[in-house]
Scaffold this active site. Sequence first.
Site, PDB file in Angstrom:
ATOM      1  N   ASP A 185      35.171  43.657  -2.085  1.00 13.11           N
ATOM      2  CA  ASP A 185      35.694  44.940  -1.756  1.00 13.11           C
ATOM      3  C   ASP A 185      37.073  45.031  -1.737  1.00 13.11           C
ATOM      4  O   ASP A 185      37.452  44.862  -0.846  1.00 13.11           O
ATOM      5  CB  ASP A 185      34.560  45.428  -0.819  1.00 13.11           C
ATOM      6  CG  ASP A 185      34.871  47.011  -0.548  1.00 13.11           C
ATOM      7  OD1 ASP A 185      36.044  47.588  -0.858  1.00 13.11           O
ATOM      8  OD2 ASP A 185      34.194  47.552   0.341  1.00 13.11           O
ATOM      9  N   PHE A 214      33.021  47.059   6.085  1.00 14.14           N
ATOM     10  CA  PHE A 214      32.827  48.758   5.858  1.00 14.14           C
ATOM     11  C   PHE A 214      32.818  48.764   4.233  1.00 14.14           C
ATOM     12  O   PHE A 214      33.699  48.249   3.513  1.00 14.14           O
ATOM     13  CB  PHE A 214      33.930  49.313   6.337  1.00 14.14           C
ATOM     14  CG  PHE A 214      33.840  50.839   6.130  1.00 14.14           C
ATOM     15  CD1 PHE A 214      32.860  51.664   7.043  1.00 14.14           C
ATOM     16  CD2 PHE A 214      34.304  51.603   4.973  1.00 14.14           C
ATOM     17  CE1 PHE A 214      32.571  53.149   6.694  1.00 14.14           C
ATOM     18  CE2 PHE A 214      33.742  52.878   4.835  1.00 14.14           C
ATOM     19  CZ  PHE A 214      33.123  53.521   5.762  1.00 14.14           C
ATOM     20  N   LYS A 222      40.592  54.220  -3.651  1.00 17.95           N
ATOM     21  CA  LYS A 222      41.663  54.562  -2.578  1.00 17.95           C
ATOM     22  C   LYS A 222      43.067  54.749  -3.454  1.00 17.95           C
ATOM     23  O   LYS A 222      43.370  55.728  -4.141  1.00 17.95           O
ATOM     24  CB  LYS A 222      41.521  53.699  -1.416  1.00 17.95           C
ATOM     25  CG  LYS A 222      40.647  53.873  -0.338  1.00 17.95           C
ATOM     26  CD  LYS A 222      40.956  53.335   1.027  1.00 17.95           C
ATOM     27  CE  LYS A 222      39.753  53.343   2.017  1.00 17.95           C
ATOM     28  NZ  LYS A 222      39.994  54.579   2.523  1.00 17.95           N
TER      29      LYS A 222
END
Length: 402
Positions: free
Chosen positions: A221, A136, A250
């Site tokens: 990532d 993702f 985040k």
Amino acid sequence: MQVTRETFNQVMVPNYNPAAMVPVRGEGSRVWDQEGVEYIDFAGGIAVNVLGHCHPALVKTLAEQGNKLWHLSNVFTNEPALRLAKKLTNATFADKVYFANSGAEANEAALKLARRFALDHYGEDKDQIIAFTKGFHGRTFFTVTVGGQPAYSDGFGPKPGAIVHCEYNNIEAVKALFSERTCAVMMEPMQGEGGIIVPDPEFVKGVRALCDEHNALLIFDEVQSGMGRTGKLFEYMNLDVKPDILTSAKSLGGGFPVGAMLTTDKISQSLKPGTHGSTYGGNPLACAIAEAVFDVVNQPEILDAVNHKEALFRAKLEEINNKYHVFAEIRGKGMLLGCALNDKYKGRAKDFMTAANEQGLMCLVAGMDVVRFAPSLIIPDEDIAEGLARFERGIAHVIAND
């Protein structure tokens, strides 16, 4: 104006289905809803609230910078962005930083940079991106296509091309896809949304070697795994493998929207003026708060305590499982953990999440088979104990009602 959960159904696009309760206040690892009911937060805003809610250092920085300068544009630079970039490069493999608003945008920049670098140095035929099933990387059309979950990318028309996927943690599958056309591999050094999957370190080293052999860039990532969540500033530091490009978001902003792409001097030169940009990316308010987060997180006493807190989680979860027999394994690292359900309870992660919420615990899922915890790095030990007691009550409720 009085608003309730029903207001959501009246005015919001229905792509989310939020919980019945509406949180209104948070402090540390505790949250209160409209009715004054208290919850312990193991969700962390999906691995965002790295220092919990309303951390004093972040509140102070927000007020101070809010009284100075919020936004300019990238026609100008600003001091908080430059300080944050300097701290990120000093602490990592990177020489250069690009700021965005989110993980998806940081990943979009990383993918565009990899393609542009290949074009500049090897020609237009070197365009293939290898990625992984269950990966993702965001919800832009490019990043969601690179992400290995077709359910998120199907149904929107033709997808970006030259993107291929293979099984995570399978070096032979990766090797079979590599060619001189490969320009980059994009991977999470620990898969988050795909089920909290920790890779074999030799697999990651093997991917690095294949990239080197074929003049391809390795993109990590670290939107979910980074900023101290695994006991190091970034997970690549635990794996002894350096990427060419790394993305962060985040936890980077501790709850304030900000993302970053980090890379080397040489690779960065392919994003010349005009090739990419962001209106809000790198604005002084976001960067000042992210700098405050960095200053708190990047301390040995904070990072070292992550392993202790992980051990508390694992010990109590093992005790719960010995009693109720619902988990096949506890996955993950640090403050990013997944309770993978056994065959008897497969597909029911949301049931356990909902039951926990009803007992006063906020948690997450990672797919249909994994209950996910991504709490603050500084969650007090007593909140871990109380939160897991509430989780156990939720499990008991699910089992009793089967």
